[in-house]
Write a protein that holds these residues in place. Structure first.
Motif, PDB file in Angstrom:
ATOM      1  N   ASN A 170       0.833  -1.189   0.000  1.00  0.00           N
ATOM      2  CA  ASN A 170       0.000   0.000   0.000  1.00  0.00           C
ATOM      3  C   ASN A 170       0.877   1.252   0.000  1.00  0.00           C
ATOM      4  O   ASN A 170       2.112   1.165  -0.006  1.00  0.00           O
ATOM      5  CB  ASN A 170      -0.945   0.000   1.208  1.00  0.00           C
ATOM      6  N   GLU A 171       0.224   2.385  -0.002  1.00  0.00           N
ATOM      7  CA  GLU A 171       0.936   3.667  -0.066  1.00  0.00           C
ATOM      8  C   GLU A 171       1.896   3.834   1.110  1.00  0.00           C
ATOM      9  O   GLU A 171       3.012   4.333   0.955  1.00  0.00           O
ATOM     10  CB  GLU A 171      -0.082   4.818  -0.091  1.00  0.00           C
ATOM     11  N   LYS A 172       1.497   3.391   2.290  1.00  0.00           N
ATOM     12  CA  LYS A 172       2.315   3.558   3.492  1.00  0.00           C
ATOM     13  C   LYS A 172       3.627   2.773   3.402  1.00  0.00           C
ATOM     14  O   LYS A 172       4.674   3.231   3.878  1.00  0.00           O
ATOM     15  CB  LYS A 172       1.516   3.104   4.716  1.00  0.00           C
ATOM     16  N   ASN A 173       3.571   1.588   2.779  1.00  0.00           N
ATOM     17  CA  ASN A 173       4.740   0.702   2.754  1.00  0.00           C
ATOM     18  C   ASN A 173       5.508   0.717   1.442  1.00  0.00           C
ATOM     19  O   ASN A 173       6.484  -0.026   1.298  1.00  0.00           O
ATOM     20  CB  ASN A 173       4.303  -0.742   3.048  1.00  0.00           C
ATOM     21  N   ILE A 174       5.084   1.524   0.481  1.00  0.00           N
ATOM     22  CA  ILE A 174       5.634   1.395  -0.868  1.00  0.00           C
ATOM     23  C   ILE A 174       7.147   1.663  -0.919  1.00  0.00           C
ATOM     24  O   ILE A 174       7.870   1.019  -1.686  1.00  0.00           O
ATOM     25  CB  ILE A 174       4.883   2.305  -1.883  1.00  0.00           C
ATOM     26  N   LEU A 199       1.374  -2.435  -6.976  1.00  0.00           N
ATOM     27  CA  LEU A 199       2.790  -2.072  -6.856  1.00  0.00           C
ATOM     28  C   LEU A 199       3.153  -0.976  -7.843  1.00  0.00           C
ATOM     29  O   LEU A 199       3.750   0.044  -7.480  1.00  0.00           O
ATOM     30  CB  LEU A 199       3.660  -3.308  -7.103  1.00  0.00           C
ATOM     31  N   SER A 200       2.777  -1.167  -9.106  1.00  0.00           N
ATOM     32  CA  SER A 200       3.133  -0.207 -10.149  1.00  0.00           C
ATOM     33  C   SER A 200       2.446   1.136  -9.931  1.00  0.00           C
ATOM     34  O   SER A 200       3.062   2.193 -10.126  1.00  0.00           O
ATOM     35  CB  SER A 200       2.756  -0.772 -11.529  1.00  0.00           C
ATOM     36  N   THR A 201       1.182   1.108  -9.535  1.00  0.00           N
ATOM     37  CA  THR A 201       0.435   2.348  -9.306  1.00  0.00           C
ATOM     38  C   THR A 201       1.053   3.159  -8.170  1.00  0.00           C
ATOM     39  O   THR A 201       1.259   4.374  -8.301  1.00  0.00           O
ATOM     40  CB  THR A 201      -1.041   2.032  -8.974  1.00  0.00           C
ATOM     41  N   GLU A 202       1.366   2.493  -7.057  1.00  0.00           N
ATOM     42  CA  GLU A 202       1.941   3.207  -5.912  1.00  0.00           C
ATOM     43  C   GLU A 202       3.345   3.722  -6.228  1.00  0.00           C
ATOM     44  O   GLU A 202       3.728   4.814  -5.788  1.00  0.00           O
ATOM     45  CB  GLU A 202       1.960   2.303  -4.680  1.00  0.00           C
ATOM     46  N   LEU A 203       4.118   2.960  -6.982  1.00  0.00           N
ATOM     47  CA  LEU A 203       5.448   3.429  -7.397  1.00  0.00           C
ATOM     48  C   LEU A 203       5.325   4.669  -8.279  1.00  0.00           C
ATOM     49  O   LEU A 203       6.063   5.648  -8.121  1.00  0.00           O
ATOM     50  CB  LEU A 203       6.194   2.325  -8.148  1.00  0.00           C
ATOM     51  N   LYS A 205       2.926   6.843  -8.394  1.00  0.00           N
ATOM     52  CA  LYS A 205       2.484   8.010  -7.617  1.00  0.00           C
ATOM     53  C   LYS A 205       3.642   8.655  -6.856  1.00  0.00           C
ATOM     54  O   LYS A 205       3.626   9.854  -6.585  1.00  0.00           O
ATOM     55  CB  LYS A 205       1.383   7.577  -6.646  1.00  0.00           C
ATOM     56  N   LYS A 206       4.661   7.862  -6.544  1.00  0.00           N
ATOM     57  CA  LYS A 206       5.840   8.381  -5.844  1.00  0.00           C
ATOM     58  C   LYS A 206       6.959   8.794  -6.806  1.00  0.00           C
ATOM     59  O   LYS A 206       8.037   9.221  -6.374  1.00  0.00           O
ATOM     60  CB  LYS A 206       6.390   7.309  -4.888  1.00  0.00           C
ATOM     61  N   GLY A 207       6.701   8.636  -8.108  1.00  0.00           N
ATOM     62  CA  GLY A 207       7.732   8.990  -9.086  1.00  0.00           C
ATOM     63  C   GLY A 207       8.881   8.002  -9.132  1.00  0.00           C
ATOM     64  O   GLY A 207      10.010   8.352  -9.496  1.00  0.00           O
ATOM     65  N   LEU A 208       8.609   6.730  -8.771  1.00  0.00           N
ATOM     66  CA  LEU A 208       9.643   5.702  -8.717  1.00  0.00           C
ATOM     67  C   LEU A 208       9.474   4.698  -9.853  1.00  0.00           C
ATOM     68  O   LEU A 208       8.355   4.430 -10.303  1.00  0.00           O
ATOM     69  CB  LEU A 208       9.580   4.967  -7.375  1.00  0.00           C
ATOM     70  N   ASN A 209      10.576   4.135 -10.311  1.00  0.00           N
ATOM     71  CA  ASN A 209      10.561   3.107 -11.341  1.00  0.00           C
ATOM     72  C   ASN A 209      11.477   1.969 -10.924  1.00  0.00           C
ATOM     73  O   ASN A 209      12.417   2.162 -10.146  1.00  0.00           O
ATOM     74  CB  ASN A 209      11.049   3.655 -12.684  1.00  0.00           C
ATOM     75  N   ARG A 228      -0.372  -2.491 -19.344  1.00  0.00           N
ATOM     76  CA  ARG A 228       0.302  -1.265 -19.792  1.00  0.00           C
ATOM     77  C   ARG A 228       0.957  -0.527 -18.631  1.00  0.00           C
ATOM     78  O   ARG A 228       2.085  -0.033 -18.744  1.00  0.00           O
ATOM     79  CB  ARG A 228      -0.698  -0.367 -20.519  1.00  0.00           C
ATOM     80  N   ILE A 229       0.266  -0.462 -17.487  1.00  0.00           N
ATOM     81  CA  ILE A 229       0.836   0.201 -16.309  1.00  0.00           C
ATOM     82  C   ILE A 229       2.050  -0.576 -15.797  1.00  0.00           C
ATOM     83  O   ILE A 229       3.108  -0.009 -15.527  1.00  0.00           O
ATOM     84  CB  ILE A 229      -0.221   0.331 -15.194  1.00  0.00           C
ATOM     85  N   ILE A 230       1.902  -1.895 -15.681  1.00  0.00           N
ATOM     86  CA  ILE A 230       2.970  -2.742 -15.143  1.00  0.00           C
ATOM     87  C   ILE A 230       4.216  -2.674 -16.019  1.00  0.00           C
ATOM     88  O   ILE A 230       5.341  -2.490 -15.524  1.00  0.00           O
ATOM     89  CB  ILE A 230       2.475  -4.201 -15.010  1.00  0.00           C
ATOM     90  N   GLU A 231       4.038  -2.822 -17.327  1.00  0.00           N
ATOM     91  CA  GLU A 231       5.195  -2.830 -18.221  1.00  0.00           C
ATOM     92  C   GLU A 231       5.897  -1.480 -18.250  1.00  0.00           C
ATOM     93  O   GLU A 231       7.124  -1.408 -18.370  1.00  0.00           O
ATOM     94  CB  GLU A 231       4.769  -3.255 -19.627  1.00  0.00           C
ATOM     95  N   LYS A 232       5.118  -0.413 -18.121  1.00  0.00           N
ATOM     96  CA  LYS A 232       5.708   0.926 -18.160  1.00  0.00           C
ATOM     97  C   LYS A 232       6.519   1.216 -16.896  1.00  0.00           C
ATOM     98  O   LYS A 232       7.662   1.679 -16.968  1.00  0.00           O
ATOM     99  CB  LYS A 232       4.595   1.971 -18.301  1.00  0.00           C
ATOM    100  N   VAL A 233       5.941   0.940 -15.725  1.00  0.00           N
ATOM    101  CA  VAL A 233       6.581   1.324 -14.459  1.00  0.00           C
ATOM    102  C   VAL A 233       7.701   0.359 -14.077  1.00  0.00           C
ATOM    103  O   VAL A 233       8.732   0.777 -13.534  1.00  0.00           O
ATOM    104  CB  VAL A 233       5.530   1.394 -13.332  1.00  0.00           C
ATOM    105  N   LEU A 234       7.537  -0.919 -14.372  1.00  0.00           N
ATOM    106  CA  LEU A 234       8.546  -1.909 -13.996  1.00  0.00           C
ATOM    107  C   LEU A 234       9.552  -2.170 -15.108  1.00  0.00           C
ATOM    108  O   LEU A 234      10.497  -2.950 -14.918  1.00  0.00           O
ATOM    109  CB  LEU A 234       7.879  -3.228 -13.587  1.00  0.00           C
TER     110      LEU A 234
END
Length: 432
Positions: A170-174, A199-203, A205-209, A228-234
């Motif tokens: 979640n957002e708290k533990n990301i 995982l990808s959404t929370e990352l 939102k924090k600007g992490l990849n 699409r979200i998973i492949e882009k962020v990870l």
């Protein structure tokens, strides 16, 4: 590792599977006909359930000579066998492993597996992942519900796998998850689609990849927006696998819009609103012409030796939406913890974020202890901030789809309430 776990059995099965991919369609067809007949005869001779069923329908040992005779065999459902599971067995249950279906109707079905079926299952799964780049010993992240809310991570040295809890994602533990994955430097992530989406959404939102070359998903429908979200962020290549706990069907993604069944795992018959399956890999607990509710869309003629499909519908894991916007899926696990007993059926209904109705059809012998165990499991998954309204209902109060299908999770929240974050990210991805 699987080599250590199964030894020569794993090596033998892997060699057999590799050979199946190299033979001609006619050879594969001949083998498939033989396996179907062998499973039928095995069931007729050694299973009390099938012997009674087939004799009742006027069948004998020699009634089935090929897959062409499949229509002679009666179709069975989960409800047909729920109370006769032990009668299906063709061998002594003392030598078998007990398992359960996912419980997507709130009432998991008990199953049995033998050593060889487990070995075959691992071998088919490994071969699929291997041809897409995974090798035993590679660093793996697993987010598959193996850990509960009391544990965020656990390292398995024998498998070189870092297990991460999907329930604490979640957002708290990301940031903790990000650091664990970054420092581990995995080549592969294996997870439920919903876990990788969160995982990808929370990352994002924090600007992490992250950079994880390979991703393998299973156990839920994989939606295009999730991919699409998973492949882009990870920064990953994602391949999906479809199967069931009953070991009657397995489809591997061969490219983005194409799944194909793996050779000699089983036989598939496609109907308009369901699939009829016959498993080949489990001789001790045979399921022959077993109906599952999921729907697949064929991409080739149904007479093909290997079934090709463009999409898989059904078994769509829906989420509970918490007040803070977090989505929690995998709620069927609440009904599997410690094998919650004496429940005929259950349904979770959500009308307000942060609240759910837990509707239970109690079985014979259902006790306050059973109720408290189930509520405790759900609290563990959802956290104390989610309010649970417990109700005992009758069968006619269960909510069903237009097609008469019964799902564990029913949500009346507006789609935009649940998917607004995902859509926002997709819009940004598309614009970039």
């Amino acid at each position: 590792m699987s080599k250590i776990k199964f030894g020569i059995g794993f090596e033998r099965e892997l060699k057999r599977i590799k050979e199946l991919y190299s033979i001609s369609e006619s050879q594969l067809s001949d083998l498939k006909h033989k396996e179907f007949v062998k499973q039928y005869r095995n069931a007729f001779l050694h299973s009390k359930f099938y012997n009674e069923l087939y004799r009742k329908h006027g069948l004998n040992l020699n009634s089935v000579k090929s897959i062409d005779d499949a229509e002679k065999i009666p179709i069975i459902t989960k409800e047909d066998i729920r109370h006769r599971v032990d009668d299906l067995l063709t061998t002594n249950r003392l030598f078998l492993y007990k398992a359960y279906t996912s419980g997507t109707t709130g009432s998991p079905l008990k199953l049995y597996r033998d050593y060889l079926s487990v070995c075959k299952e691992y071998s088919y799964g490994y071969h699929f992942q291997n041809i897409h780049g995974y090798n035993l010993g590679d660093k793996v992240i697993s987010i598959k519900g193996d850990l509960d809310k009391d544990e965020i991570f656990r390292y398995d040295k024998s498998l070189n796998t870092l297990h991460l809890s999907s329930y604490n994602l979640n957002e708290k533990n990301i940031l903790k998850y990000y650091e664990l994955i970054r420092d581990f430097e995995p080549k592969v992530v294996k997870a439920y689609p919903s876990s990788l989406q969160i995982l990808s959404t929370e990352l994002y939102k924090k600007g992490l990849n992250l950079n994880i070359p390979l991703a393998f998903t299973s156990s839920e429908v994989l939606h295009d927006f999730q991919r699409r979200i998973i492949e882009k962020v990870l920064h990953t290549k994602l391949m999906d696998w479809y199967g069931n706990s009953e070991q009657t069907i397995a489809l591997g993604q061969v490219k983005k819009d194409l799944y194909q069944d793996v050779p000699l795992y089983g036989h598939i018959e496609v109907r308009d609103n369901h699939i009829i399956t016959t498993g080949f890999i489990n001789k001790s607990f045979p399921l022959i012409r077993y109906k599952i509710d999921d729907v697949i869309k064929l991409k080739c003629d149904s007479s093909c030796i290997r079934c090709c499909t463009s999409s898989i519908l059904g078994r769509d894991n829906q989420y509970v939406l918490l007040k803070n916007g977090q989505q929690i899926g995998l709620l069927d696990h609440a009904f599997n913890f410690n094998n919650v007993k004496n429940i005929f059926s259950a349904q979770i209904v959500q009308k307000v974020a942060g609240e759910i109705d837990l509707n239970i059809i109690p079985g014979f012998g259902f006790t306050t202890e059973n109720k408290n165990e189930l509520l405790g499991n759900l609290n563990q998954l959802l956290g104390d901030d989610c309010k649970i309204h417990y109700n005992e209902i009758c069968e006619d109060q269960i909510i069903k789809t237009a097609a008469g299908k019964f799902n564990l999770m029913v949500s009346y929240l507006d789609t935009k309430d649940k998917d607004s974050t995902a859509q926002k990210i997709l819009n940004e991805i598309d614009a970039s």
